[in-house]
Enzyme design. Structure first.
Site, PDB file in Angstrom:
ATOM      1  N   ARG A 192       0.827  -1.284   0.206  1.00  0.00           N
ATOM      2  CA  ARG A 192       0.100  -0.080   0.044  1.00  0.00           C
ATOM      3  C   ARG A 192       0.856   1.191  -0.081  1.00  0.00           C
ATOM      4  O   ARG A 192       0.546   2.291  -0.407  1.00  0.00           O
ATOM      5  CB  ARG A 192      -1.039  -0.052   1.247  1.00  0.00           C
ATOM      6  CG  ARG A 192      -2.208   0.556   0.914  1.00  0.00           C
ATOM      7  CD  ARG A 192      -3.087   0.326   2.102  1.00  0.00           C
ATOM      8  NE  ARG A 192      -2.520   0.107   3.422  1.00  0.00           N
ATOM      9  CZ  ARG A 192      -3.294  -0.074   4.444  1.00  0.00           C
ATOM     10  NH1 ARG A 192      -4.703  -0.321   4.684  1.00  0.00           N
ATOM     11  NH2 ARG A 192      -2.435  -0.410   5.571  1.00  0.00           N
ATOM     12  N   LYS A 241      -0.789 -18.338   7.030  1.00  0.00           N
ATOM     13  CA  LYS A 241      -1.618 -18.270   8.083  1.00  0.00           C
ATOM     14  C   LYS A 241      -2.055 -17.194   8.777  1.00  0.00           C
ATOM     15  O   LYS A 241      -1.344 -16.242   8.447  1.00  0.00           O
ATOM     16  CB  LYS A 241      -0.808 -19.569   9.031  1.00  0.00           C
ATOM     17  CG  LYS A 241      -0.057 -18.729  10.000  1.00  0.00           C
ATOM     18  CD  LYS A 241       0.164 -19.643  11.345  1.00  0.00           C
ATOM     19  CE  LYS A 241       0.436 -18.953  12.418  1.00  0.00           C
ATOM     20  NZ  LYS A 241       0.851 -19.655  13.621  1.00  0.00           N
ATOM     21  N   ASP A 245       2.286 -23.845   5.519  1.00  0.00           N
ATOM     22  CA  ASP A 245       2.574 -23.997   7.217  1.00  0.00           C
ATOM     23  C   ASP A 245       3.940 -24.033   7.136  1.00  0.00           C
ATOM     24  O   ASP A 245       4.637 -25.386   6.868  1.00  0.00           O
ATOM     25  CB  ASP A 245       1.862 -25.421   7.765  1.00  0.00           C
ATOM     26  CG  ASP A 245       1.965 -25.743   9.058  1.00  0.00           C
ATOM     27  OD1 ASP A 245       2.954 -25.459   9.452  1.00  0.00           O
ATOM     28  OD2 ASP A 245       0.907 -25.943   9.555  1.00  0.00           O
ATOM     29  N   HIS A 246       4.632 -23.366   7.702  1.00  0.00           N
ATOM     30  CA  HIS A 246       6.306 -23.501   7.661  1.00  0.00           C
ATOM     31  C   HIS A 246       6.906 -24.605   8.468  1.00  0.00           C
ATOM     32  O   HIS A 246       7.923 -24.906   8.076  1.00  0.00           O
ATOM     33  CB  HIS A 246       6.810 -21.920   8.124  1.00  0.00           C
ATOM     34  CG  HIS A 246       6.785 -21.711   9.546  1.00  0.00           C
ATOM     35  ND1 HIS A 246       5.476 -20.992  10.271  1.00  0.00           N
ATOM     36  CD2 HIS A 246       7.486 -22.111  10.547  1.00  0.00           C
ATOM     37  CE1 HIS A 246       6.086 -21.007  11.357  1.00  0.00           C
ATOM     38  NE2 HIS A 246       7.020 -21.511  11.614  1.00  0.00           N
ATOM     39  N   LYS A 264      10.324 -27.248   7.298  1.00  0.00           N
ATOM     40  CA  LYS A 264      11.607 -27.684   8.154  1.00  0.00           C
ATOM     41  C   LYS A 264      12.254 -29.024   7.684  1.00  0.00           C
ATOM     42  O   LYS A 264      11.650 -29.942   7.471  1.00  0.00           O
ATOM     43  CB  LYS A 264      11.403 -28.036   9.663  1.00  0.00           C
ATOM     44  CG  LYS A 264      10.991 -26.404  10.145  1.00  0.00           C
ATOM     45  CD  LYS A 264      10.685 -26.827  11.628  1.00  0.00           C
ATOM     46  CE  LYS A 264      10.079 -25.538  12.495  1.00  0.00           C
ATOM     47  NZ  LYS A 264      11.400 -24.642  12.473  1.00  0.00           N
ATOM     48  N   GLU A 274       7.474 -22.484  23.877  1.00  0.00           N
ATOM     49  CA  GLU A 274       8.481 -21.022  23.290  1.00  0.00           C
ATOM     50  C   GLU A 274       8.520 -20.659  24.976  1.00  0.00           C
ATOM     51  O   GLU A 274       7.828 -20.617  25.728  1.00  0.00           O
ATOM     52  CB  GLU A 274       7.241 -20.326  22.593  1.00  0.00           C
ATOM     53  CG  GLU A 274       6.944 -20.755  21.287  1.00  0.00           C
ATOM     54  CD  GLU A 274       5.950 -19.821  20.765  1.00  0.00           C
ATOM     55  OE1 GLU A 274       6.239 -18.841  19.794  1.00  0.00           O
ATOM     56  OE2 GLU A 274       4.884 -19.989  20.727  1.00  0.00           O
ATOM     57  N   ASP A 326      -3.888 -21.072  16.953  1.00  0.00           N
ATOM     58  CA  ASP A 326      -2.439 -20.515  16.705  1.00  0.00           C
ATOM     59  C   ASP A 326      -1.567 -21.732  16.412  1.00  0.00           C
ATOM     60  O   ASP A 326      -0.627 -21.550  15.411  1.00  0.00           O
ATOM     61  CB  ASP A 326      -1.883 -19.672  17.496  1.00  0.00           C
ATOM     62  CG  ASP A 326      -0.858 -18.730  17.016  1.00  0.00           C
ATOM     63  OD1 ASP A 326      -0.922 -18.264  15.890  1.00  0.00           O
ATOM     64  OD2 ASP A 326       0.395 -18.666  17.556  1.00  0.00           O
ATOM     65  N   HIS A 375       0.007 -26.123  13.013  1.00  0.00           N
ATOM     66  CA  HIS A 375       1.454 -26.820  13.022  1.00  0.00           C
ATOM     67  C   HIS A 375       1.561 -28.368  13.679  1.00  0.00           C
ATOM     68  O   HIS A 375       2.003 -29.324  13.121  1.00  0.00           O
ATOM     69  CB  HIS A 375       2.496 -25.857  13.910  1.00  0.00           C
ATOM     70  CG  HIS A 375       2.602 -24.708  13.031  1.00  0.00           C
ATOM     71  ND1 HIS A 375       2.512 -24.287  11.816  1.00  0.00           N
ATOM     72  CD2 HIS A 375       2.526 -23.316  13.955  1.00  0.00           C
ATOM     73  CE1 HIS A 375       2.567 -23.181  11.754  1.00  0.00           C
ATOM     74  NE2 HIS A 375       2.359 -22.424  13.005  1.00  0.00           N
ATOM     75  N   LYS A 377       3.314 -20.789  25.499  1.00  0.00           N
ATOM     76  CA  LYS A 377       4.214 -19.606  25.481  1.00  0.00           C
ATOM     77  C   LYS A 377       4.682 -19.311  27.002  1.00  0.00           C
ATOM     78  O   LYS A 377       4.129 -19.868  27.911  1.00  0.00           O
ATOM     79  CB  LYS A 377       3.507 -18.395  25.134  1.00  0.00           C
ATOM     80  CG  LYS A 377       3.023 -18.196  23.617  1.00  0.00           C
ATOM     81  CD  LYS A 377       2.640 -17.163  23.164  1.00  0.00           C
ATOM     82  CE  LYS A 377       2.273 -17.047  21.503  1.00  0.00           C
ATOM     83  NZ  LYS A 377       3.617 -17.271  20.867  1.00  0.00           N
TER      84      LYS A 377
HETATM   85  P1  NAD Z   1       2.421  -6.564   8.392  1.00  0.00           P
HETATM   86  O1  NAD Z   1       0.974  -5.768   9.044  1.00  0.00           O
HETATM   87  O2  NAD Z   1       3.723  -6.471   8.841  1.00  0.00           O
HETATM   88  O3  NAD Z   1       2.444  -6.248   6.713  1.00  0.00           O
HETATM   89  C1  NAD Z   1       1.075  -6.113   5.868  1.00  0.00           C
HETATM   90  C2  NAD Z   1       1.501  -5.608   4.588  1.00  0.00           C
HETATM   91  O4  NAD Z   1       0.301  -5.606   3.914  1.00  0.00           O
HETATM   92  C3  NAD Z   1       2.256  -4.378   4.431  1.00  0.00           C
HETATM   93  O5  NAD Z   1       3.064  -4.718   3.240  1.00  0.00           O
HETATM   94  C4  NAD Z   1       1.053  -3.428   3.806  1.00  0.00           C
HETATM   95  O6  NAD Z   1       1.479  -2.372   2.933  1.00  0.00           O
HETATM   96  C5  NAD Z   1       0.098  -4.525   3.167  1.00  0.00           C
HETATM   97  N1  NAD Z   1      -1.197  -4.025   3.065  1.00  0.00           N
HETATM   98  C6  NAD Z   1      -1.879  -3.662   3.968  1.00  0.00           C
HETATM   99  N2  NAD Z   1      -3.495  -3.232   3.414  1.00  0.00           N
HETATM  100  C7  NAD Z   1      -3.004  -3.505   2.240  1.00  0.00           C
HETATM  101  C8  NAD Z   1      -4.099  -3.052   0.773  1.00  0.00           C
HETATM  102  N3  NAD Z   1      -5.211  -2.651   1.176  1.00  0.00           N
HETATM  103  N4  NAD Z   1      -3.565  -3.328  -0.021  1.00  0.00           N
HETATM  104  C9  NAD Z   1      -2.182  -3.664  -0.366  1.00  0.00           C
HETATM  105  N5  NAD Z   1      -1.223  -3.996   0.616  1.00  0.00           N
HETATM  106  C10 NAD Z   1      -1.803  -3.963   1.722  1.00  0.00           C
HETATM  107  O7  NAD Z   1       1.904  -8.013   8.348  1.00  0.00           O
HETATM  108  P2  NAD Z   1       2.789  -9.376   8.363  1.00  0.00           P
HETATM  109  O8  NAD Z   1       3.385  -9.509   9.809  1.00  0.00           O
HETATM  110  O9  NAD Z   1       4.013  -9.322   7.318  1.00  0.00           O
HETATM  111  O10 NAD Z   1       1.844 -10.420   8.058  1.00  0.00           O
HETATM  112  C11 NAD Z   1       1.458 -10.736   6.653  1.00  0.00           C
HETATM  113  C12 NAD Z   1       0.768 -12.077   6.628  1.00  0.00           C
HETATM  114  O11 NAD Z   1       1.684 -13.196   7.040  1.00  0.00           O
HETATM  115  C13 NAD Z   1      -0.647 -12.036   7.383  1.00  0.00           C
HETATM  116  O12 NAD Z   1      -1.470 -13.064   6.915  1.00  0.00           O
HETATM  117  C14 NAD Z   1      -0.068 -12.827   8.789  1.00  0.00           C
HETATM  118  O13 NAD Z   1      -1.015 -13.508   9.477  1.00  0.00           O
HETATM  119  C15 NAD Z   1       1.136 -13.813   8.225  1.00  0.00           C
HETATM  120  N6  NAD Z   1       2.060 -14.320   8.822  1.00  0.00           N
HETATM  121  C16 NAD Z   1       2.840 -13.349   9.405  1.00  0.00           C
HETATM  122  C17 NAD Z   1       4.097 -13.853  10.335  1.00  0.00           C
HETATM  123  C18 NAD Z   1       4.891 -13.101  10.697  1.00  0.00           C
HETATM  124  O14 NAD Z   1       5.817 -13.456  11.634  1.00  0.00           O
HETATM  125  N7  NAD Z   1       4.961 -11.560  10.637  1.00  0.00           N
HETATM  126  C19 NAD Z   1       4.061 -15.210  10.802  1.00  0.00           C
HETATM  127  C20 NAD Z   1       2.975 -16.021  10.248  1.00  0.00           C
HETATM  128  C21 NAD Z   1       2.055 -15.564   9.251  1.00  0.00           C
END
Ligand code: NAD
Length: 484
Positions: A51, A148, A177-178, A182, A216, A235, A240, A331
């Site tokens: 965005r 996820k 599912d990471h 592994k 954790e 979660d 997992h 946790k």
């Molecule tokens: P984040 O909030 O850090 O990033 C969100 C991203 O989405 C940003 O790049 C933002 O610009 C973009 N975005 C938001 N609204 C938007 C829109 N309307 N149009 C286009 N882009 C848009 O989130 P994250 O932590 O990176 O997580 C992303 C996904 O990965 C989620 O589904 C989350 O559940 C999953 N996830 C994250 C983690 C982690 O460790 N961060 C682990 C497992 C799963």
């Protein structure tokens, strides 16, 4: 022993959410390491789409900083890094609006694999699928990767599957599912199905029980808002731990091919008995010195969400009837340590008499922090003094056998993203698997929600509530110590 790296075909990868936490911490460092390894080469394009307004130079600077922070040793290879950053492009796209979509479509090249990584909130998955279709990017050569959580119950998972299925076939959908990426989890399949040694013993006749622990040491941290609406069952267990359980318990598939493997996993989930009251223990961590308790951390003084759950699970099929599976995750536990332990039964008769003590073979698959496999065997304690028995580990960590370079396992995301490009879905969850897992999980959660009962408090830095220990003790068994 030098590793054989086979480069993947040229591809365009679009990372929706390409400025987000997951992209910076996991996706780009993983891509960079595969680039350094020589698996990504030639005419490849990595396109961030998010965005924020930014130009290509600013995006490259952002990814450079992310790799410096999370890329490990390889990040120091400046020449590689410069060449990698050359592959990057950026488009400002609004998942819910019209902005950016024509630009993105204009960048796509028709003659190559196109993958779209949905690293955004799940609420946007449907919007992205719809717009990819509308702008002509959802064709046969394209595939999507979804993160996820995949739904929060059966109904929402079904809705999500339905939305994605409107524009993509199942063979194009890669649900991450990471844990499945592994190295050791994959090795579990190699050990089971590549050796004649274990499979004959892999059943209730020889296996006393199986323990799966995902512990954790950290609390919910900055994810409090998300976590409080989710809890350990949603979660960790539904995804997992369920996947680990499936790989341990499944029948040998006829081939190592995506549907053959996933068919077998699905059968395991469908054979799970419902878990009943006394076989489930929920917990919530208390404060520890300067660290606040769960409710303070999630800023919800009334929260009844569990940060710990332990379960005793039965698989009602020919192979496993009578062998319980004990699962626990939480946790703020004593250590960060995840493992699967296959505890075999006692030898039917001890020729060494009662003074030799009780000894059991245990196969331990360690998942984190250090990956490896260990088989506990019983031997004679060296030296004079009669026949005293001791248990020693036959260490199969591979570092010595393969050399440190080969034992430097790729991160799960490296493996999984390359599988997406190769078009191999074996290590991704199929839609029906996810739904079956929710169908089993939902009634357990519904019971808690109906009762409104608070989870049991447990001391931070402990192994969870005492009732979780009792879950084992009442069966004359013990949890293994939580240690890395
Ligand atoms: P984040 O909030 O850090 O990033 C969100 C991203 O989405 C940003 O790049 C933002 O610009 C973009 N975005 C938001 N609204 C938007 C829109 N309307 N149009 C286009 N882009 C848009 O989130 P994250 O932590 O990176 O997580 C992303 C996904 O990965 C989620 O589904 C989350 O559940 C999953 N996830 C994250 C983690 C982690 O460790 N961060 C682990 C497992 C799963």
């Amino acid at each position: 022993m030098a590793s054989r790296v086979i480069p993947v075909d040229p591809f365009d990868l679009v990372i929706f959410g390409g400025t987000g936490d997951l992209a910076r911490r996991k996706i780009f460092p993983a891509l960079f390491r595969r680039f350094v390894a020589g698996q990504i080469e030639g005419d490849v394009r990595l396109i961030g789409a998010a965005r924020s307004e930014m130009d290509r130079a600013a995006y490259r600077a952002m990814v450079r900083a992310a790799i410096a922070e999370f890329g490990g040793e390889e990040a120091r290879r400046k020449k590689d890094l410069a060449a990698f950053l050359d592959l990057l492009d950026y488009v400002m796209v609004d998942a819910r609006g019209t902005a950016g979509w024509s630009d993105l479509a204009g960048k796509m090249r028709k003659d190559r694999i196109r993958a779209f990584y949905f690293s955004v909130a799940p609420a946007l998955f449907g919007d992205l699928a719809k717009r990819l279709h509308k702008h002509g990017m959802a064709d046969a050569a394209s595939r999507i990767v979804v993160e996820k959580p995949f739904g929060r119950d059966l109904e929402t998972a079904r809705d999500l599957n339905r939305v994605l299925a409107r524009h993509f076939e199942e063979r194009q959908i890669y649900r991450i599912d990471h844990y499945l990426g592994k190295e050791t989890v994959q090795n579990l399949m190699a050990i089971r199905f590549g050796n004649v040694l274990f499979e004959p013993l892999w059943n209730s006749q020889y296996v006393d029980h199986i323990q799966i622990t995902v512990a954790e040491s950290v609390g919910v941290g900055g994810r409090g808002d998300y976590y409080d609406k989710s809890g350990a069952m949603r979660d960790m267990v539904q995804n997992h731990m369920m996947q680990l359980l499936c790989l341990i318990a499944m029948e040998p598939p006829a081939k190592f091919d995506p549907d053959a493997v996933r068919d077998e996993k699905l059968k395991v989930i469908r054979a799970l008995d419902p878990v009943k009251g006394a076989d489930v223990v929920r917990g919530q961590y208390e404060a520890q010195e300067d660290k606040p308790d769960y409710r303070v951390q999630v800023d919800n003084p009334e929260s009844t969400t569990e940060s710990f759950v332990a379960l005793k699970v039965h698989i009602s099929n020919w192979r496993w009837a009578g062998t319980p599976f004990y699962l626990r995750t939480g946790k703020r536990l004593r250590e960060r340590a995840s493992e699967i332990a296959v505890v075999f039964k006692d030898a039917p008769h001890s020729i060494f008499g009662p003074e030799a003590g009780r000894h059991r073979n245990i196969l331990t698959i360690k998942l984190q922090p250090n990956e490896g496999i260990e088989l506990g065997v019983t031997i004679k304690e060296p030296g004079p003094g009669g026949m005293r028995l001791i248990d020693v580990p036959l260490d199969m960590t591979f570092a010595e056998a393969l050399g440190p370079e080969e034992a430097d396992f790729p991160d799960a995301y490296e493996r999984l993203i390359m599988d997406v490009i190769r078009g191999n879905q074996t290590l991704f969850m199929r839609g029906d698997e996810v739904e079956a897992a929710w169908a089993w999980t939902d009634p357990v959660i519904a019971e808690w929600e109906d009762e409104g009962a608070a989870p049991l408090p447990y001391a931070s830095g402990s192994s969870g509530p005492d009732d979780a220990l009792m879950l084992m003790h009442r069966d004359g068994r013990r949890w293994r110590e939580i240690r890395p």
